[in-house]
Design a protein around this motif. Structure first.
Motif, PDB file in Angstrom:
ATOM      1  N   GLY A   9       0.968  -1.207   0.063  1.00 40.72           N
ATOM      2  CA  GLY A   9       0.061   0.009   0.186  1.00 40.72           C
ATOM      3  C   GLY A   9       0.816   1.215   0.134  1.00 40.72           C
ATOM      4  O   GLY A   9       1.791   1.544   0.833  1.00 40.72           O
ATOM      5  N   ALA A  10       0.524   2.030  -1.052  1.00 40.42           N
ATOM      6  CA  ALA A  10       1.300   3.357  -1.099  1.00 40.42           C
ATOM      7  C   ALA A  10       0.565   4.576  -0.695  1.00 40.42           C
ATOM      8  O   ALA A  10       0.451   5.473  -1.345  1.00 40.42           O
ATOM      9  CB  ALA A  10       2.108   3.421  -2.657  1.00 40.42           C
ATOM     10  N   GLY A  11      -0.193   4.162   0.141  1.00 43.81           N
ATOM     11  CA  GLY A  11      -1.172   5.396   0.874  1.00 43.81           C
ATOM     12  C   GLY A  11       0.218   6.316   1.799  1.00 43.81           C
ATOM     13  O   GLY A  11       1.108   6.183   1.686  1.00 43.81           O
ATOM     14  N   ILE A  12      -0.476   7.255   2.637  1.00 43.36           N
ATOM     15  CA  ILE A  12       0.208   8.103   3.401  1.00 43.36           C
ATOM     16  C   ILE A  12       1.156   7.332   4.268  1.00 43.36           C
ATOM     17  O   ILE A  12       2.435   7.486   4.577  1.00 43.36           O
ATOM     18  CB  ILE A  12      -0.564   9.112   3.966  1.00 43.36           C
ATOM     19  N   ALA A  13       0.504   6.330   4.811  1.00 45.17           N
ATOM     20  CA  ALA A  13       1.189   5.437   5.729  1.00 45.17           C
ATOM     21  C   ALA A  13       2.192   4.642   5.209  1.00 45.17           C
ATOM     22  O   ALA A  13       3.474   4.619   5.533  1.00 45.17           O
ATOM     23  CB  ALA A  13       0.362   4.458   6.657  1.00 45.17           C
ATOM     24  N   GLY A  14       1.965   3.820   4.105  1.00 40.79           N
ATOM     25  CA  GLY A  14       3.073   3.062   3.472  1.00 40.79           C
ATOM     26  C   GLY A  14       4.141   4.056   2.624  1.00 40.79           C
ATOM     27  O   GLY A  14       5.201   3.657   2.715  1.00 40.79           O
ATOM     28  N   LEU A  15       3.800   5.163   2.254  1.00 34.79           N
ATOM     29  CA  LEU A  15       5.020   5.970   1.711  1.00 34.79           C
ATOM     30  C   LEU A  15       5.616   6.639   2.662  1.00 34.79           C
ATOM     31  O   LEU A  15       6.938   6.626   2.670  1.00 34.79           O
ATOM     32  CB  LEU A  15       4.390   7.041   0.819  1.00 34.79           C
ATOM     33  N   THR A  16       5.296   6.898   3.948  1.00 35.49           N
ATOM     34  CA  THR A  16       6.043   7.497   4.963  1.00 35.49           C
ATOM     35  C   THR A  16       7.048   6.425   5.800  1.00 35.49           C
ATOM     36  O   THR A  16       8.070   6.429   5.963  1.00 35.49           O
ATOM     37  CB  THR A  16       5.100   7.887   6.049  1.00 35.49           C
ATOM     38  N   ALA A  17       6.406   5.097   5.629  1.00 35.69           N
ATOM     39  CA  ALA A  17       7.135   4.015   6.276  1.00 35.69           C
ATOM     40  C   ALA A  17       8.257   3.665   5.236  1.00 35.69           C
ATOM     41  O   ALA A  17       9.409   3.500   5.891  1.00 35.69           O
ATOM     42  CB  ALA A  17       6.319   2.787   6.553  1.00 35.69           C
ATOM     43  N   ALA A  18       8.230   3.751   4.050  1.00 34.39           N
ATOM     44  CA  ALA A  18       9.061   3.371   3.035  1.00 34.39           C
ATOM     45  C   ALA A  18      10.167   4.311   3.262  1.00 34.39           C
ATOM     46  O   ALA A  18      11.278   4.137   3.150  1.00 34.39           O
ATOM     47  CB  ALA A  18       8.487   3.689   1.748  1.00 34.39           C
ATOM     48  N   LEU A  19       9.812   5.632   3.421  1.00 37.82           N
ATOM     49  CA  LEU A  19      10.813   6.686   3.459  1.00 37.82           C
ATOM     50  C   LEU A  19      11.604   6.553   4.825  1.00 37.82           C
ATOM     51  O   LEU A  19      12.834   6.733   4.752  1.00 37.82           O
ATOM     52  CB  LEU A  19      10.104   8.341   3.376  1.00 37.82           C
ATOM     53  N   ALA A  20      11.112   6.361   5.777  1.00 31.78           N
ATOM     54  CA  ALA A  20      11.507   6.146   7.208  1.00 31.78           C
ATOM     55  C   ALA A  20      12.632   4.898   7.222  1.00 31.78           C
ATOM     56  O   ALA A  20      13.924   5.037   7.654  1.00 31.78           O
ATOM     57  CB  ALA A  20      10.660   5.916   8.028  1.00 31.78           C
ATOM     58  N   PHE A  21      12.214   4.091   6.633  1.00 33.19           N
ATOM     59  CA  PHE A  21      13.185   2.716   6.471  1.00 33.19           C
ATOM     60  C   PHE A  21      14.228   2.889   5.431  1.00 33.19           C
ATOM     61  O   PHE A  21      15.270   2.650   6.030  1.00 33.19           O
ATOM     62  CB  PHE A  21      12.312   1.291   6.051  1.00 33.19           C
ATOM     63  N   ALA A  22      13.901   3.465   4.516  1.00 35.43           N
ATOM     64  CA  ALA A  22      14.919   3.764   3.465  1.00 35.43           C
ATOM     65  C   ALA A  22      16.204   4.853   3.876  1.00 35.43           C
ATOM     66  O   ALA A  22      17.200   4.588   3.868  1.00 35.43           O
ATOM     67  CB  ALA A  22      14.221   4.263   2.259  1.00 35.43           C
ATOM     68  N   GLU A  23      15.525   5.662   4.711  1.00 34.39           N
ATOM     69  CA  GLU A  23      16.318   6.620   5.488  1.00 34.39           C
ATOM     70  C   GLU A  23      17.394   6.161   6.400  1.00 34.39           C
ATOM     71  O   GLU A  23      18.624   6.281   6.400  1.00 34.39           O
ATOM     72  CB  GLU A  23      15.712   7.726   6.346  1.00 34.39           C
ATOM     73  N   ARG A  24      17.046   4.987   7.206  1.00 37.09           N
ATOM     74  CA  ARG A  24      17.872   4.144   7.705  1.00 37.09           C
ATOM     75  C   ARG A  24      18.843   3.064   7.222  1.00 37.09           C
ATOM     76  O   ARG A  24      19.317   1.966   7.845  1.00 37.09           O
ATOM     77  CB  ARG A  24      17.271   3.449   8.872  1.00 37.09           C
ATOM     78  N   GLY A  25      18.844   3.119   5.556  1.00 39.41           N
ATOM     79  CA  GLY A  25      19.561   2.139   4.936  1.00 39.41           C
ATOM     80  C   GLY A  25      19.033   0.812   4.538  1.00 39.41           C
ATOM     81  O   GLY A  25      19.758  -0.001   4.350  1.00 39.41           O
ATOM     82  N   LEU A  26      17.867   0.557   5.071  1.00 40.94           N
ATOM     83  CA  LEU A  26      17.099  -0.741   4.655  1.00 40.94           C
ATOM     84  C   LEU A  26      16.366  -0.737   3.242  1.00 40.94           C
ATOM     85  O   LEU A  26      15.952   0.282   2.861  1.00 40.94           O
ATOM     86  CB  LEU A  26      16.105  -0.865   5.747  1.00 40.94           C
ATOM     87  N   PRO A  27      16.667  -1.821   2.476  1.00 38.37           N
ATOM     88  CA  PRO A  27      15.909  -1.864   1.075  1.00 38.37           C
ATOM     89  C   PRO A  27      14.604  -1.901   1.436  1.00 38.37           C
ATOM     90  O   PRO A  27      13.931  -2.810   2.139  1.00 38.37           O
ATOM     91  CB  PRO A  27      16.915  -3.159   0.593  1.00 38.37           C
ATOM     92  N   VAL A  28      13.784  -1.341   0.515  1.00 34.99           N
ATOM     93  CA  VAL A  28      12.430  -1.221   0.703  1.00 34.99           C
ATOM     94  C   VAL A  28      11.961  -1.877  -0.551  1.00 34.99           C
ATOM     95  O   VAL A  28      12.227  -1.247  -1.720  1.00 34.99           O
ATOM     96  CB  VAL A  28      11.894  -0.036   1.137  1.00 34.99           C
ATOM     97  N   LYS A  29      10.540  -2.619  -0.532  1.00 29.96           N
ATOM     98  CA  LYS A  29       9.929  -2.884  -1.558  1.00 29.96           C
ATOM     99  C   LYS A  29       8.486  -2.337  -1.455  1.00 29.96           C
ATOM    100  O   LYS A  29       8.123  -2.873  -0.497  1.00 29.96           O
ATOM    101  CB  LYS A  29       9.922  -4.355  -1.966  1.00 29.96           C
ATOM    102  N   LEU A  30       7.877  -1.655  -2.077  1.00 24.85           N
ATOM    103  CA  LEU A  30       6.555  -0.759  -1.877  1.00 24.85           C
ATOM    104  C   LEU A  30       5.486  -1.562  -3.098  1.00 24.85           C
ATOM    105  O   LEU A  30       6.210  -1.348  -4.264  1.00 24.85           O
ATOM    106  CB  LEU A  30       6.706   0.516  -2.048  1.00 24.85           C
TER     107      LEU A  30
END
Length: 64
Positions: free
Chosen positions: A13-34
């Motif tokens: 899900g690429a809603g506000i929560a999904g996109l925010t979570a993806a940004l937060a994880f990516a900021e910490r260096g984790l690879p993200v699949k959305l």
């Protein structure tokens, strides 16, 4: 401890929560699949209210 590079975050899900979570994880260096079922992301046409705590997080992520 498991290295961050050996982990992958999967978000449905690429809603506000999904996109925010993806940004937060990516900021910490984790690879993200959305994953999103819609073919194109677009505004839904409805209003959105965010609590002060939510806007602090979005500001820290640089999306406000």
């Amino acid at each position: 401890m498991i290295e961050a590079r050996s982990r992958q975050v999967v978000i449905a899900g690429a809603g506000i929560a999904g996109l925010t979570a993806a940004l937060a994880f990516a900021e910490r260096g984790l690879p993200v699949k959305l994953f999103e079922q819609a073919k194109q992301l677009q505004a839904a046409g409805s209003g959105l209210q965010l609590a002060p705590n939510a806007t602090r997080i979005l500001r820290r992520l640089g999306v406000l």
